[in-house]
Write a protein that holds these residues in place. Structure first.
Motif, PDB file in Angstrom:
ATOM      1  N   GLY A   1       4.012  -6.745  12.257  1.00  0.00           N
ATOM      2  CA  GLY A   1       3.591  -8.100  12.447  1.00  0.00           C
ATOM      3  C   GLY A   1       4.653  -9.100  11.474  1.00  0.00           C
ATOM      4  O   GLY A   1       5.217 -10.210  12.188  1.00  0.00           O
ATOM      5  N   LEU A   2       4.678  -8.852  10.266  1.00  0.00           N
ATOM      6  CA  LEU A   2       5.332  -9.590   9.292  1.00  0.00           C
ATOM      7  C   LEU A   2       6.873  -9.571   9.616  1.00  0.00           C
ATOM      8  O   LEU A   2       7.542 -10.730   9.597  1.00  0.00           O
ATOM      9  CB  LEU A   2       5.234  -9.015   7.850  1.00  0.00           C
ATOM     10  CG  LEU A   2       3.760  -9.377   7.127  1.00  0.00           C
ATOM     11  CD1 LEU A   2       3.669  -8.802   5.936  1.00  0.00           C
ATOM     12  CD2 LEU A   2       3.509 -11.105   7.231  1.00  0.00           C
ATOM     13  N   SER A   3       7.471  -8.470  10.115  1.00  0.00           N
ATOM     14  CA  SER A   3       8.771  -8.462  10.565  1.00  0.00           C
ATOM     15  C   SER A   3       9.074  -9.270  11.851  1.00  0.00           C
ATOM     16  O   SER A   3      10.059 -10.117  11.679  1.00  0.00           O
ATOM     17  CB  SER A   3       9.227  -6.805  10.948  1.00  0.00           C
ATOM     18  OG  SER A   3       9.013  -6.011   9.672  1.00  0.00           O
ATOM     19  N   ILE A   4       8.276  -9.013  12.599  1.00  0.00           N
ATOM     20  CA  ILE A   4       8.289  -9.758  13.924  1.00  0.00           C
ATOM     21  C   ILE A   4       8.155 -11.553  13.601  1.00  0.00           C
ATOM     22  O   ILE A   4       8.993 -12.472  14.022  1.00  0.00           O
ATOM     23  CB  ILE A   4       7.132  -9.446  14.926  1.00  0.00           C
ATOM     24  CG1 ILE A   4       7.365  -8.158  15.525  1.00  0.00           C
ATOM     25  CG2 ILE A   4       7.043 -10.693  16.060  1.00  0.00           C
ATOM     26  CD1 ILE A   4       6.393  -7.786  16.364  1.00  0.00           C
TER      27      ILE A   4
ATOM     28  N   ILE B   1      -0.164 -14.573  13.665  1.00  0.00           N
ATOM     29  CA  ILE B   1       0.138 -13.286  12.990  1.00  0.00           C
ATOM     30  C   ILE B   1      -0.124 -13.207  11.597  1.00  0.00           C
ATOM     31  O   ILE B   1      -0.930 -12.048  10.818  1.00  0.00           O
ATOM     32  CB  ILE B   1       1.553 -12.823  13.334  1.00  0.00           C
ATOM     33  CG1 ILE B   1       1.576 -12.592  15.121  1.00  0.00           C
ATOM     34  CG2 ILE B   1       1.869 -11.574  12.787  1.00  0.00           C
ATOM     35  CD1 ILE B   1       3.147 -12.286  15.281  1.00  0.00           C
ATOM     36  N   THR B   2       0.407 -14.197  10.789  1.00  0.00           N
ATOM     37  CA  THR B   2       0.404 -14.357   9.343  1.00  0.00           C
ATOM     38  C   THR B   2      -1.041 -14.240   8.830  1.00  0.00           C
ATOM     39  O   THR B   2      -1.306 -13.779   8.134  1.00  0.00           O
ATOM     40  CB  THR B   2       1.130 -15.280   8.651  1.00  0.00           C
ATOM     41  OG1 THR B   2       2.591 -15.184   9.302  1.00  0.00           O
ATOM     42  CG2 THR B   2       1.272 -15.114   7.198  1.00  0.00           C
ATOM     43  N   ALA B   3      -1.784 -15.290   9.478  1.00  0.00           N
ATOM     44  CA  ALA B   3      -3.095 -15.263   9.135  1.00  0.00           C
ATOM     45  C   ALA B   3      -4.270 -14.160   9.341  1.00  0.00           C
ATOM     46  O   ALA B   3      -4.714 -13.635   8.316  1.00  0.00           O
ATOM     47  CB  ALA B   3      -3.733 -16.552   9.832  1.00  0.00           C
ATOM     48  N   ILE B   4      -3.914 -13.528  10.347  1.00  0.00           N
ATOM     49  CA  ILE B   4      -4.706 -12.253  10.542  1.00  0.00           C
ATOM     50  C   ILE B   4      -4.351 -10.986   9.419  1.00  0.00           C
ATOM     51  O   ILE B   4      -5.339 -10.451   9.091  1.00  0.00           O
ATOM     52  CB  ILE B   4      -4.778 -11.841  12.002  1.00  0.00           C
ATOM     53  CG1 ILE B   4      -5.663 -10.850  12.171  1.00  0.00           C
ATOM     54  CG2 ILE B   4      -3.207 -11.276  12.302  1.00  0.00           C
ATOM     55  CD1 ILE B   4      -7.106 -11.285  11.980  1.00  0.00           C
ATOM     56  N   LEU B   5      -3.012 -11.244   9.409  1.00  0.00           N
ATOM     57  CA  LEU B   5      -2.785  -9.934   8.211  1.00  0.00           C
ATOM     58  C   LEU B   5      -3.141 -10.282   6.853  1.00  0.00           C
ATOM     59  O   LEU B   5      -3.614  -9.504   6.233  1.00  0.00           O
ATOM     60  CB  LEU B   5      -1.043  -9.932   8.402  1.00  0.00           C
ATOM     61  CG  LEU B   5      -0.738  -9.240   9.711  1.00  0.00           C
ATOM     62  CD1 LEU B   5       0.799  -9.213   9.956  1.00  0.00           C
ATOM     63  CD2 LEU B   5      -1.177  -8.021   9.987  1.00  0.00           C
TER      64      LEU B   5
END
Length: 385
Positions: A126-129, A304-308
């Motif tokens: 997720g972080l890479s995307i 994406i960032t928030a959920i991770l």
């Protein structure tokens, strides 16, 4: 140049050319026809279709195999001595009901280690995307969720929940992700407000606004920790540096769903994103609303960032290193699935390193990624002298 890409890009060009042709007549039709051919050729070259599809497909298949092997091997590392053969026996027992595995080994592997390695893989992917998309739509190789202040905003929202509302009954399922979402959304809203209406021409201002907002939310987070109890401050500090120790089968459902859905949406806009690499003017010529697309991608990356962040804490440099590495291996392309697989494998082995580097003690994952990211930065700077 691959024919399928020519057809797809031509579909983007033709609606615009028909409108122009209708208003300009025959002379305009000839000019637009030449413009279409030139634009399609330039865009295909810009998109970097330099490798055959079959070759790229085998790369993805190889990375999928490497990902499965990494997940199985990483599940055999930990405080309890469990071999790779025992891990495979546990998997076979769960899938086919065969094999003789002790209940303790089965519980350690299935309830503790596999949720952890899967969460690490999801976080890395997720972080890479998010980093790859941000770097592409802003045409800035240093863009990542942390630079835009998204991670800092999500961390601030999560810390507010951890320090002020930790007694909520639905803490793990509702309050923490909700706090992270609100913090990330506030950060994005502030960045967009500082950029003004002409966001398509405010890329530099967007980056500077993200850096300033990141520092602001970092200061507010430190202020909350200063006034919190020592026990809460210690737990929040370890969480903020990144950790997968709280992973569970129920806990990985929401990150897996959110990252998958956002990735599918991004793939649907892949052609438009690739067109933006040629510049805002070229993308406008092809009929793309650059400002709206950039905001949409920024919002998806914030989700994406928030959920991770809500599930793993703050993990930096992954969205910066992995897209750079993939870009060096596949210059001129936008291989999103390859980036996701490489990021997932990378994070799985970083987590293994965090668990095994010091005996009977676990290091925060964010510390290791920061060290690797610093070395990576020095390498990049040295290679560009």
């Amino acid at each position: 140049m691959t024919p399928i890409y020519q057809v797809q890009i031509a579909q983007m060009v033709m609606p615009m050319s028909k409108q122009v042709t209708h208003s300009m007549g025959k002379v305009g039709a000839k000019a637009v026809s030449r413009l279409d051919s030139k634009a399609v050729g330039q865009l295909v070259d810009t998109c970097g279709v330099k490798h055959e599809f079959l070759r790229h497909r085998w790369v993805i298949v190889g990375l999928i195999i490497l990902s499965v092997l990494s997940l199985l091997t990483a599940a055999s590392f930990g405080a309890a001595s469990i071999s790779l053969a025992d891990t495979l026996d546990v998997v076979l027992a769960q899938i086919f009901g065969v094999g003789d595995v002790s209940a303790i080994t089965q519980r350690i592997v299935m309830e503790l280690r596999f949720p952890r390695v899967l969460l690490a893989f999801i976080a890395g992917a997720g972080l890479s995307i998010a980093g790859s998309v941000l770097q592409t739509v802003t045409r800035n190789p240093l863009a990542d969720p942390y630079l835009f202040g998204i991670s800092s905003g999500a961390s601030f929202g999560a810390v507010v929940v951890l320090t002020l509302f930790s007694g909520a009954g639905l803490f793990n399922w509702v309050t923490l992700p909700l706090g992270a979402f609100l913090g990330a959304g506030l950060s994005v809203a502030m960045v967009l407000a500082l950029c003004g209406r002409r966001m398509s021409s405010q890329i530099e201002r967007m980056l500077l606004s993200g850096v300033a907002i990141s520092f602001m939310f970092g200061a507010l987070t430190s202020l909350l920790l200063y006034f919190s109890s020592p026990q809460a401050a210690a737990s929040v500090l370890f969480w903020s540096l990144g950790s997968f120790s709280k992973a569970s089968w129920q806990g990985i459902i929401s990150p897996a769903v959110v990252v998958t859905v956002c990735t599918v949406i991004i793939l649907l806009f892949k052609r438009q994103i690739m067109a933006m690499r040629a510049g805002d003017e070229t993308a406008h010529t092809l009929g793309i609303n650059v400002g709206r697309l950039r905001v949409q991608m920024l919002l998806l990356c914030s989700v994406i960032t928030a959920i991770l962040v809500a599930n793993c804490g703050g993990i930096g440099f992954v969205g910066l290193m992995v897209p750079h590495t993939v870009r060096m291996l596949f210059p001129g392309q936008f291989p999103l699935l390859t980036t996701a697989l490489v990021g997932g494998v990378f994070m799985v082995w970083v987590d293994v390193l965090a668990r095994t580097m010091i005996s009977h003690q676990e290091l925060p994952v964010g510390i290791i990624t920061a060290v690797i990211g610093s070395v990576f930065f020095l390498f990049i700077l040295g290679s560009r002298k």
